[in-house]
Design an enzyme around this catalytic site. Structure first.
Site, PDB file in Angstrom:
ATOM      1  N   TYR A  38      34.169  33.022  30.980  1.00 11.45           N
ATOM      2  CA  TYR A  38      35.372  32.222  31.179  1.00 11.45           C
ATOM      3  C   TYR A  38      35.083  30.953  31.992  1.00 11.45           C
ATOM      4  O   TYR A  38      34.288  30.957  32.921  1.00 11.45           O
ATOM      5  CB  TYR A  38      36.411  33.071  31.895  1.00 11.45           C
ATOM      6  CG  TYR A  38      37.637  32.343  32.335  1.00 11.45           C
ATOM      7  CD1 TYR A  38      38.667  32.060  31.437  1.00 11.45           C
ATOM      8  CD2 TYR A  38      37.783  31.935  33.656  1.00 11.45           C
ATOM      9  CE1 TYR A  38      39.801  31.394  31.858  1.00 11.45           C
ATOM     10  CE2 TYR A  38      38.920  31.264  34.074  1.00 11.45           C
ATOM     11  CZ  TYR A  38      39.915  31.006  33.174  1.00 11.45           C
ATOM     12  OH  TYR A  38      41.036  30.348  33.592  1.00 11.45           O
ATOM     13  N   ASP A  54      39.959  40.812  36.020  1.00 13.85           N
ATOM     14  CA  ASP A  54      39.151  39.588  35.962  1.00 13.85           C
ATOM     15  C   ASP A  54      38.480  39.296  37.301  1.00 13.85           C
ATOM     16  O   ASP A  54      37.261  39.158  37.383  1.00 13.85           O
ATOM     17  CB  ASP A  54      40.048  38.376  35.651  1.00 13.85           C
ATOM     18  CG  ASP A  54      40.548  38.348  34.214  1.00 13.85           C
ATOM     19  OD1 ASP A  54      40.010  39.093  33.378  1.00 13.85           O
ATOM     20  OD2 ASP A  54      41.480  37.566  33.948  1.00 13.85           O
ATOM     21  N   HIS A 105      39.552  35.181  56.247  1.00 17.78           N
ATOM     22  CA  HIS A 105      40.417  36.223  56.791  1.00 17.78           C
ATOM     23  C   HIS A 105      41.847  35.709  56.853  1.00 17.78           C
ATOM     24  O   HIS A 105      42.085  34.593  57.307  1.00 17.78           O
ATOM     25  CB  HIS A 105      39.943  36.611  58.190  1.00 17.78           C
ATOM     26  CG  HIS A 105      40.863  37.572  58.875  1.00 17.78           C
ATOM     27  ND1 HIS A 105      41.303  38.714  58.259  1.00 17.78           N
ATOM     28  CD2 HIS A 105      41.449  37.556  60.099  1.00 17.78           C
ATOM     29  CE1 HIS A 105      42.107  39.372  59.090  1.00 17.78           C
ATOM     30  NE2 HIS A 105      42.220  38.685  60.204  1.00 17.78           N
ATOM     31  N   HIS A 136      45.818  45.862  59.261  1.00 18.00           N
ATOM     32  CA  HIS A 136      45.406  44.550  59.758  1.00 18.00           C
ATOM     33  C   HIS A 136      45.654  43.445  58.714  1.00 18.00           C
ATOM     34  O   HIS A 136      46.675  42.757  58.788  1.00 18.00           O
ATOM     35  CB  HIS A 136      43.925  44.633  60.186  1.00 18.00           C
ATOM     36  CG  HIS A 136      43.409  43.384  60.799  1.00 18.00           C
ATOM     37  ND1 HIS A 136      42.145  43.283  61.344  1.00 18.00           N
ATOM     38  CD2 HIS A 136      43.964  42.158  60.933  1.00 18.00           C
ATOM     39  CE1 HIS A 136      41.970  42.058  61.805  1.00 18.00           C
ATOM     40  NE2 HIS A 136      43.054  41.357  61.567  1.00 18.00           N
ATOM     41  N   HIS A 165      46.259  37.212  57.223  1.00 16.86           N
ATOM     42  CA  HIS A 165      47.242  38.296  57.334  1.00 16.86           C
ATOM     43  C   HIS A 165      48.321  38.058  56.287  1.00 16.86           C
ATOM     44  O   HIS A 165      49.509  38.222  56.566  1.00 16.86           O
ATOM     45  CB  HIS A 165      47.876  38.309  58.729  1.00 16.86           C
ATOM     46  CG  HIS A 165      46.911  38.521  59.846  1.00 16.86           C
ATOM     47  ND1 HIS A 165      47.155  38.132  61.138  1.00 16.86           N
ATOM     48  CD2 HIS A 165      45.679  39.105  59.857  1.00 16.86           C
ATOM     49  CE1 HIS A 165      46.128  38.453  61.906  1.00 16.86           C
ATOM     50  NE2 HIS A 165      45.211  39.041  61.157  1.00 16.86           N
TER      51      HIS A 165
HETATM   52 ZN   LIG Z   1      43.299  39.337  61.801  1.00 15.24          ZN
END
Ligand SMILES: [Zn+2]
Length: 219
Positions: A213, A119, A94, A159, A96
């Site tokens: 690839y 790709d 995760h 977010h 930002h």
């Molecule tokens: Zn967050």
């Protein structure tokens, strides 16, 4: 096995810093412990420079701490939900990161206008629902959008980015690539309307990249 994963997950956080995907302590990586209903995740609120393998937190798939002196990342519930519902997923990231989150802030998916997107993402990078942190809402949104989708990345509205992969490293790669294409497509938009790639060609590029690839053993 858990010791190796603590080390790997700890080390991968340096990649988030290296690729400029995070500010302060926002952003986290987790990795599933192979063969166990456990995952390793970043501790909450510890600066990237101070992360050590020993400070990583081991959680069960409900997000409960099984091993570790620190509280786990505040995004642990979302990671746990993904591991519970997507058994093929071995890593979750995760961030930002700036450009990807700018698309998320507009609630706009990133159209597939670069061969590199075809790709890695097999098409557009989709938008997920607006969801508040804390319960299962973020996890539900991620699983709903990414189940059966080629893209390993979802832009959660207002977010930021969540990515999945067969390993924590693969999820980090997807987060790096997501920010890279978010930036390029944004820049392209400043000068006009980027040209879409025909679905046939997207399919062919995706198939080649995923199956032919590179060094297959390293994927
Ligand atoms: Zn967050």
């Amino acid at each position: 096995m858990i010791e190796q994963l603590r080390e790997a997950v700890c080390g991968l956080h340096a990649e988030l810093v290296r690729y400029n995907l995070v500010a302060w302590t926002a952003g986290n990586v987790s990795g599933r412990v192979p063969g166990e209903d456990l995952f390793v995740i970043k501790p909450s609120g510890v600066s990237y420079d101070d992360l050590t393998p020993a400070s990583m937190v081991v959680c069960d798939l409900e997000g409960n701490v099984v091993e570790g002196a620190h509280a786990p990342s505040s995004d642990t519930a979302a990671h746990a939900y993904v591991y519970r519902h997507m058994p093929e997923v071995g890593g979750v990231v995760h961030t930002h990161s700036t450009y990807a989150s700018a698309w998320a802030a507009r609630g706009e998916s990133i159209p597939c206008v670069l061969t590199a997107m075809a790709d890695e993402f097999g098409g557009e990078i989709p938008i997920g629902p607006f969801a508040l942190i804390g319960g299962d809402d973020i996890g539900k949104g991620i699983v709903k959008v990414l189940s059966g989708h080629r893209s390993p990345a979802v832009l959660m509205q207002n977010h930021g980015v969540f990515t999945i992969g067969a390993s924590a490293k693969a999820a980090v790669k997807a987060a790096v690539m997501c920010e890279d294409v978010a930036r390029t497509v944004h820049v392209s938009r400043q000068l006009g309307e980027p040209l879409p790639i025909k679905q046939d060609d997207v399919d062919r590029l995706y198939d080649r990249y995923q199956n032919v690839y590179g060094q297959r053993s390293s994927r």
